[in-house]
Scaffold this active site. Structure first.
Site, PDB file in Angstrom:
ATOM      1  N   SER A 138     -30.362   4.962 -11.631  1.00 38.40           N
ATOM      2  CA  SER A 138     -29.043   4.458 -12.029  1.00 38.40           C
ATOM      3  C   SER A 138     -29.204   3.134 -12.751  1.00 38.40           C
ATOM      4  O   SER A 138     -30.151   2.385 -12.474  1.00 38.40           O
ATOM      5  CB  SER A 138     -28.172   4.238 -10.795  1.00 38.40           C
ATOM      6  OG  SER A 138     -26.951   3.619 -11.160  1.00 38.40           O
ATOM      7  N   TYR A 151     -27.365   0.380  -1.687  1.00 34.64           N
ATOM      8  CA  TYR A 151     -27.417   1.447  -2.700  1.00 34.64           C
ATOM      9  C   TYR A 151     -28.137   0.955  -3.960  1.00 34.64           C
ATOM     10  O   TYR A 151     -29.039   1.625  -4.467  1.00 34.64           O
ATOM     11  CB  TYR A 151     -26.006   1.925  -3.044  1.00 34.64           C
ATOM     12  CG  TYR A 151     -26.015   2.890  -4.217  1.00 34.64           C
ATOM     13  CD1 TYR A 151     -26.437   4.197  -4.039  1.00 34.64           C
ATOM     14  CD2 TYR A 151     -25.645   2.478  -5.502  1.00 34.64           C
ATOM     15  CE1 TYR A 151     -26.486   5.089  -5.115  1.00 34.64           C
ATOM     16  CE2 TYR A 151     -25.692   3.352  -6.577  1.00 34.64           C
ATOM     17  CZ  TYR A 151     -26.104   4.662  -6.373  1.00 34.64           C
ATOM     18  OH  TYR A 151     -26.164   5.527  -7.431  1.00 34.64           O
TER      19      TYR A 151
HETATM   20  N1  LIG Z   1     -21.409   8.888  -9.915  1.00 33.36           N
HETATM   21  C1  LIG Z   1     -21.969   7.777 -10.380  1.00 33.36           C
HETATM   22  O1  LIG Z   1     -21.298   6.840 -10.865  1.00 33.36           O
HETATM   23  C2  LIG Z   1     -23.482   7.659 -10.381  1.00 33.36           C
HETATM   24  C3  LIG Z   1     -24.056   6.670 -11.209  1.00 33.36           C
HETATM   25  C4  LIG Z   1     -25.426   6.546 -11.222  1.00 33.36           C
HETATM   26  C5  LIG Z   1     -26.217   7.376 -10.450  1.00 33.36           C
HETATM   27  N2  LIG Z   1     -25.630   8.314  -9.650  1.00 33.36           N
HETATM   28  C6  LIG Z   1     -26.511   9.165  -8.845  1.00 33.36           C
HETATM   29  O2  LIG Z   1     -26.294  10.512  -9.206  1.00 33.36           O
HETATM   30  C7  LIG Z   1     -26.710  11.340  -8.131  1.00 33.36           C
HETATM   31  C8  LIG Z   1     -25.646  12.393  -7.902  1.00 33.36           C
HETATM   32  O3  LIG Z   1     -24.448  11.748  -7.466  1.00 33.36           O
HETATM   33  P1  LIG Z   1     -23.002  12.198  -7.954  1.00 33.36           P
HETATM   34  O4  LIG Z   1     -22.398  11.058  -8.650  1.00 33.36           O
HETATM   35  O5  LIG Z   1     -23.057  13.507  -8.615  1.00 33.36           O
HETATM   36  O6  LIG Z   1     -22.254  12.268  -6.541  1.00 33.36           O
HETATM   37  P2  LIG Z   1     -21.698  13.477  -5.660  1.00 33.36           P
HETATM   38  O7  LIG Z   1     -20.695  14.257  -6.431  1.00 33.36           O
HETATM   39  O8  LIG Z   1     -21.299  12.840  -4.388  1.00 33.36           O
HETATM   40  O9  LIG Z   1     -22.975  14.412  -5.438  1.00 33.36           O
HETATM   41  C9  LIG Z   1     -24.012  14.063  -4.562  1.00 33.36           C
HETATM   42  C10 LIG Z   1     -24.837  15.291  -4.265  1.00 33.36           C
HETATM   43  O10 LIG Z   1     -25.944  14.916  -3.413  1.00 33.36           O
HETATM   44  C11 LIG Z   1     -25.901  15.709  -2.244  1.00 33.36           C
HETATM   45  N3  LIG Z   1     -26.403  14.992  -1.083  1.00 33.36           N
HETATM   46  C12 LIG Z   1     -26.058  13.748  -0.666  1.00 33.36           C
HETATM   47  N4  LIG Z   1     -26.723  13.452   0.466  1.00 33.36           N
HETATM   48  C13 LIG Z   1     -27.494  14.535   0.751  1.00 33.36           C
HETATM   49  C14 LIG Z   1     -28.402  14.847   1.796  1.00 33.36           C
HETATM   50  N5  LIG Z   1     -28.675  13.975   2.792  1.00 33.36           N
HETATM   51  N6  LIG Z   1     -29.003  16.047   1.789  1.00 33.36           N
HETATM   52  C15 LIG Z   1     -28.741  16.944   0.811  1.00 33.36           C
HETATM   53  N7  LIG Z   1     -27.903  16.713  -0.196  1.00 33.36           N
HETATM   54  C16 LIG Z   1     -27.279  15.519  -0.228  1.00 33.36           C
HETATM   55  C17 LIG Z   1     -24.438  16.086  -2.081  1.00 33.36           C
HETATM   56  O11 LIG Z   1     -24.358  17.241  -1.300  1.00 33.36           O
HETATM   57  P3  LIG Z   1     -23.395  17.328   0.018  1.00 33.36           P
HETATM   58  O12 LIG Z   1     -22.006  17.192  -0.491  1.00 33.36           O
HETATM   59  O13 LIG Z   1     -23.724  18.646   0.563  1.00 33.36           O
HETATM   60  O14 LIG Z   1     -23.800  16.174   0.881  1.00 33.36           O
HETATM   61  C18 LIG Z   1     -24.025  16.341  -3.521  1.00 33.36           C
HETATM   62  O15 LIG Z   1     -24.454  17.624  -3.906  1.00 33.36           O
HETATM   63  C19 LIG Z   1     -26.949  10.422  -6.945  1.00 33.36           C
HETATM   64  O16 LIG Z   1     -28.333  10.209  -6.809  1.00 33.36           O
HETATM   65  C20 LIG Z   1     -26.258   9.134  -7.347  1.00 33.36           C
HETATM   66  O17 LIG Z   1     -26.850   8.018  -6.754  1.00 33.36           O
HETATM   67  C21 LIG Z   1     -24.276   8.482  -9.610  1.00 33.36           C
END
Ligand SMILES: NC(=O)c1ccc[n+]([C@@H]2O[C@H](COP(=O)([O-])OP(=O)(O)OC[C@H]3O[C@@H](n4cnc5c(N)ncnc54)[C@H](OP(=O)(O)O)[C@@H]3O)[C@@H](O)[C@H]2O)c1
Length: 261
Positions: A138, A151
């Site tokens: 990120s 985080y």
């Molecule tokens: N959204 C942003 O602004 C942003 C910005 C930069 C980076 N990111 C990164 O992008 C990645 C995806 O996040 P997102 O934004 O798409 O959020 P999201 O919609 O909350 O998706 C997160 C995913 O990770 C899974 N997950 C979380 N904890 C887990 C665990 N302990 N075991 C297995 N699966 C797990 C969730 O599954 P469950 O629902 O089954 O837990 C979900 O499929 C993350 O690494 C996040 O840090 C996000």
């Protein structure tokens, strides 16, 4: 098992960026093994199968070594051509106001589980001298994240780690790419308890576009990809800004009570 098709493993593929990354893989003809921690992963698998590839899903807690072992076992020995280590979780509020079990879960999911998975799958890639690894870091990793401190620290770790192992593998058939999104429209901020913050309520990037950029960078073996002009400027400025100033700026985005009205 169709031997002529590539095989991708995507974590955190039930929603958000991970689901979009899985869609990119499926459209490019990769068979898939997808994982998440909640049963919604099965609905994602059903949808992805409609794109004409084989999709297996694993419902496992990737914050634990056992959960990662469960995911690896589900590949049934099939070589993984592309590992998209995307699962991650955020956590807002001041460090001392956070519950320690949630703090630990952020570290265990974003760092420990991710490293263990990359270690296991990367070892197989090294034996075959072939593979693509995409790590979702990120741009948060460039900034000390006041009110999201743990985080941001985990993402700083992943951003750094990604470049380090990329260098170790230089000259091999394995590439490592770090996807560095800015704030993206997913479930992330709601789950991180940040819907009363500026960043939680501000307009965000589209998850499909972010994932497409990450997938393309992984396929072409680039080192990193920051999506969008605003994020590119923000990360370039962060590189030359004192940490104390960045921490102060982050407060304005992430402190509870800063939500846009
Ligand atoms: N959204 C942003 O602004 C942003 C910005 C930069 C980076 N990111 C990164 O992008 C990645 C995806 O996040 P997102 O934004 O798409 O959020 P999201 O919609 O909350 O998706 C997160 C995913 O990770 C899974 N997950 C979380 N904890 C887990 C665990 N302990 N075991 C297995 N699966 C797990 C969730 O599954 P469950 O629902 O089954 O837990 C979900 O499929 C993350 O690494 C996040 O840090 C996000």
């Amino acid at each position: 098992m169709p031997a002529n098709r590539y095989f991708a493993m995507v974590t955190g593929a039930s929603t958000g960026i991970g689901l979009e990354l899985a869609r990119c893989c499926a459209r490019a003809g990769f068979d898939l093994l997808i994982a998440a921690d909640e049963p919604a992963i099965e609905a994602a698998a059903d949808e992805l199968r409609k794109l004409g590839v084989t999709v297996d899903s694993v419902h496992a807690d990737l914050a634990t070594l056992e959960g990662v072992d469960q995911l690896c076992a589900a590949s049934r020995g099939r070589p993984v051509d592309a590992l998209l280590a995307n699962a991650g979780v955020g956590l807002g509020r001041a460090f001392l106001d956070q519950e320690f079990n949630r703090i630990r879960r952020v570290v265990d999911t974003n760092i420990t589980g991710t490293l263990y998975l990359i270690h296991r799958i990367g070892s197989g890639m090294r034996q075959r001298n072939s593979g693509r690894i995409l790590i979702t870091g990120s741009i948060a990793g460039f900034m000390p994240g006041s009110f999201q401190a743990v985080y941001n620290g985990t993402k700083a770790f992943l951003d750094s780690f990604s470049f380090a192992i990329r260098e170790e593998l230089r000259g091999s058939g394995i590439t490592v790419t770090c996807l560095m999104p800015g704030a993206t429209e997913t479930e992330f901020f709601r789950r991180a308890d940040m819907m009363d913050t500026y960043v939680g309520t501000a307009k965000k990037d589209d998850a499909a576009e972010v994932a497409r950029a990450g997938f393309e960078a992984m396929i072409s073996g680039e080192g990193d990809v920051v999506t969008g002009l605003k994020n590119k400027i923000q990360s370039a400025v962060a590189n030359v800004t004192p940490a104390a100033v960045l921490a102060r700026q982050h407060r304005r985005m992430a402190e509870p009570g800063t939500a846009r009205s």
